[in-house]
Scaffold this motif. Structure first.
Motif, short mmCIF file in Angstrom:
data_model
loop_
_atom_site.label_atom_id
_atom_site.label_comp_id
_atom_site.label_asym_id
_atom_site.label_seq_id
_atom_site.Cartn_x
_atom_site.Cartn_y
_atom_site.Cartn_z
N LEU A 111 0.82 -1.26 -0.18
CA LEU A 111 0.07 0.12 0.14
C LEU A 111 0.90 1.34 0.09
O LEU A 111 0.38 2.47 -0.28
CB LEU A 111 -0.81 -0.04 1.23
CG LEU A 111 -2.08 -1.13 1.06
CD1 LEU A 111 -3.00 -0.98 2.50
CD2 LEU A 111 -2.95 -1.04 -0.01
N GLY A 112 2.15 1.15 0.36
CA GLY A 112 2.97 2.31 0.23
C GLY A 112 3.70 2.57 -0.85
O GLY A 112 4.62 3.35 -1.09
N SER A 113 3.46 1.62 -1.92
CA SER A 113 4.10 1.57 -3.10
C SER A 113 3.68 2.89 -4.09
O SER A 113 2.71 3.23 -3.90
CB SER A 113 3.90 0.40 -3.80
OG SER A 113 4.60 -0.70 -3.01
N ASP A 114 4.70 2.80 -5.07
CA ASP A 114 4.43 4.07 -6.01
C ASP A 114 3.16 3.73 -6.91
O ASP A 114 2.27 4.54 -7.14
CB ASP A 114 5.51 4.33 -6.85
CG ASP A 114 6.67 5.03 -6.14
OD1 ASP A 114 6.46 5.50 -4.87
OD2 ASP A 114 8.01 4.78 -6.52
N TYR A 115 3.14 2.61 -7.43
CA TYR A 115 2.07 2.27 -8.24
C TYR A 115 0.65 2.27 -7.75
O TYR A 115 -0.42 2.41 -8.15
CB TYR A 115 2.13 0.77 -8.99
CG TYR A 115 2.09 -0.19 -8.16
CD1 TYR A 115 0.70 -1.02 -8.12
CD2 TYR A 115 3.02 -0.89 -7.28
CE1 TYR A 115 0.53 -2.23 -7.11
CE2 TYR A 115 2.74 -2.14 -6.44
CZ TYR A 115 1.68 -2.66 -6.56
OH TYR A 115 1.32 -3.87 -5.67
N ILE A 116 0.68 2.23 -6.40
CA ILE A 116 -0.69 2.10 -5.52
C ILE A 116 -1.13 3.60 -5.68
O ILE A 116 -2.32 4.15 -5.73
CB ILE A 116 -0.49 1.47 -4.13
CG1 ILE A 116 -0.46 0.03 -4.24
CG2 ILE A 116 -1.81 2.08 -3.23
CD1 ILE A 116 -1.67 -0.76 -4.84
N ARG A 117 -0.17 4.65 -5.38
CA ARG A 117 -0.43 5.92 -5.41
C ARG A 117 -0.71 6.46 -6.93
O ARG A 117 -1.84 7.28 -7.11
CB ARG A 117 0.65 6.87 -4.75
CG ARG A 117 1.04 6.67 -3.20
CD ARG A 117 1.90 7.50 -3.06
NE ARG A 117 3.24 7.35 -3.49
CZ ARG A 117 4.22 6.61 -2.76
NH1 ARG A 117 4.01 6.12 -1.52
NH2 ARG A 117 5.46 6.31 -3.26
N THR A 118 -0.35 5.91 -7.84
CA THR A 118 -0.69 6.14 -9.20
C THR A 118 -1.95 5.76 -9.34
O THR A 118 -2.89 6.44 -10.10
CB THR A 118 0.31 5.29 -10.10
OG1 THR A 118 1.64 5.85 -9.89
CG2 THR A 118 -0.11 5.65 -11.43
N ARG A 140 -4.40 5.30 -7.16
CA ARG A 140 -5.37 6.20 -6.61
C ARG A 140 -5.68 7.62 -7.35
O ARG A 140 -6.59 8.15 -7.40
CB ARG A 140 -5.07 6.70 -5.21
CG ARG A 140 -5.35 5.37 -4.35
CD ARG A 140 -4.63 5.48 -2.91
NE ARG A 140 -5.14 4.31 -1.98
CZ ARG A 140 -4.09 4.03 -1.06
NH1 ARG A 140 -2.97 4.54 -0.75
NH2 ARG A 140 -4.50 3.04 -0.07
N SER A 141 -4.35 7.89 -7.99
CA SER A 141 -4.38 9.20 -8.51
C SER A 141 -5.20 9.22 -9.82
O SER A 141 -5.75 10.19 -10.45
CB SER A 141 -2.99 9.72 -8.79
OG SER A 141 -2.48 8.90 -10.02
N GLU A 186 -11.33 2.97 -3.83
CA GLU A 186 -10.35 2.34 -2.74
C GLU A 186 -10.51 0.88 -2.83
O GLU A 186 -9.45 0.08 -2.75
CB GLU A 186 -10.84 2.84 -1.39
CG GLU A 186 -9.61 2.43 -0.26
CD GLU A 186 -8.29 3.01 -0.80
OE1 GLU A 186 -7.29 2.52 -0.15
OE2 GLU A 186 -8.22 4.01 -1.32
N VAL A 222 -8.45 -0.32 -5.85
CA VAL A 222 -6.88 -0.22 -5.53
C VAL A 222 -6.55 -1.49 -4.63
O VAL A 222 -5.66 -1.94 -5.05
CB VAL A 222 -6.64 1.14 -5.02
CG1 VAL A 222 -5.09 1.06 -4.42
CG2 VAL A 222 -7.02 2.35 -5.95
#
Length: 329
Positions: A220-227, A229-230, A235, A238
């Motif tokens: 959940l702290g990975s970059d692709y998870i933030r991507t 969400r963006s 949720e 994701v």
């Protein structure tokens, strides 16, 4: 993937042969078919030698091993030394079927509950649910299976039956069928499965939930998870489509190892509940000096561990497409 699987099989063959050789040697060292003959003071050396010759134990070790291995590869497990000369395969087949049923029920339940608890704990990190799940998981890992099994037997077989004033208890505490039962009774079979599968599953739930929580927190702290969400994904999408898929990889490894080992028998659980599976069969054969049953049970464990590890490697390619290129090399 096919080439990768074939390479894994090619590597496993010499390993399994080495395991079979060590197992055959160890079984001959710790069990002696002629040990019971020494209890008879009237046995003569000639009679003892004739008995060993009838079993083929007078031949060199290499000849005996190759003969046993050839029979094993053709499906001939021989006859039992202490069960009136009966064939070994029916005993192993029935015990393996019973163990597979118990393992299947316990693993399905523990995976479902463990993944759900671990995922919710990661999503709600630091919440009351997270603290409660972490505490219960720690206790579940710490409690020995034999103690938990005995407590379940006391509660459901004694205390609960006394409180409800019912005889026999609602949940049987031993065996797989009720005394006097004739034929297959699905309801009775399920009742006998509940306590041993519960004793096994509670510890597995604790293990899988901790693995899933740790893996989900990292994912959940990975970059692709933030991507993701963006991009405006919900949720739930994701977490389920992106997070859980990657987080399942370490859980898959642990589950594959567990299933492979459990197929060989749950020695403690089956002894406590007198469940006639591979573990109880192994203990009876070891206590009776019947190496003809010991040998196939150990080999089944070895093959099961290899098969489940190969299945885990193949699942990696499904869960994480990045591994498909590595597996295809």
């Amino acid at each position: 993937m096919i080439r990768y699987s074939l390479r894994r099989v090619a590597v496993a063959v010499p390993i399994l042969l080495a395991v079979s050789l060590v197992t055959f040697w160890a079984a001959g060292e710790i069990t002696s078919p002629a040990a019971q003959l020494t209890l008879n003071p009237r046995i003569t050396p000639e009679a003892k030698q004739a008995y060993l010759e009838s079993l083929g134990l007078d031949r060199p070790f290499g000849v005996r091993y190759l003969g046993w291995l050839g029979n094993l590869l053709t499906g001939d497990l021989g006859t039992s030394l202490v069960r009136n000369g009966q064939e070994v395969w029916p005993f192993v087949r029935q015990a393996l079927a019973n163990t597979l049923v118990l393992v299947g029920v316990a693993v399905v339940f523990s995976l479902g509950a463990g993944l759900a608890v671990g995922t919710l704990s990661a999503i709600r990190r630091g919440s009351l649910l997270d603290h409660a799940a972490t505490t219960v998981s720690f206790l579940g890992i710490s409690i020995p299976v034999f103690w938990l099994g005995l407590m379940l037997q006391l509660f459901f077989g004694l205390y609960l039956a006394q409180w409800l004033e019912v005889t026999p208890p609602l949940l049987p505490t031993a065996g797989i069928y009720s005394p006097g039962s004739v034929g297959f009774d699905l309801v009775d079979r399920i009742r006998h499965l509940i306590l041993p599968s519960l004793a096994l599953a509670l510890q597995l739930v604790a293990v899988y939930s901790r693995y899933m929580r740790a893996s989900m927190l990292e994912v959940l702290g990975s970059d692709y998870i933030r991507t993701a969400r963006s991009k405006g994904l919900s949720e739930s999408a994701v977490v389920v489509r992106h997070g859980m898929r990657t987080a399942l990889i370490p859980v898959t490894t642990q589950a594959a190892i567990d299933i492979g080992l459990l197929v060989g028998g749950l020695i403690v659980t089956e002894r406590v509940f007198q469940y006639p599976g591979m573990g109880l069969l192994f203990l009876d054969a070891l206590g009776g000096g019947d190496y003809t049953i010991l040998l196939p049970t150990v080999m089944i464990v070895s093959v099961a561990v290899f098969v489940m590890n190969l299945a885990a490697d193949l699942l990696y390619a499904i869960l994480d497409p990045r591994t498909r290129h590595l597996a295809g090399r």
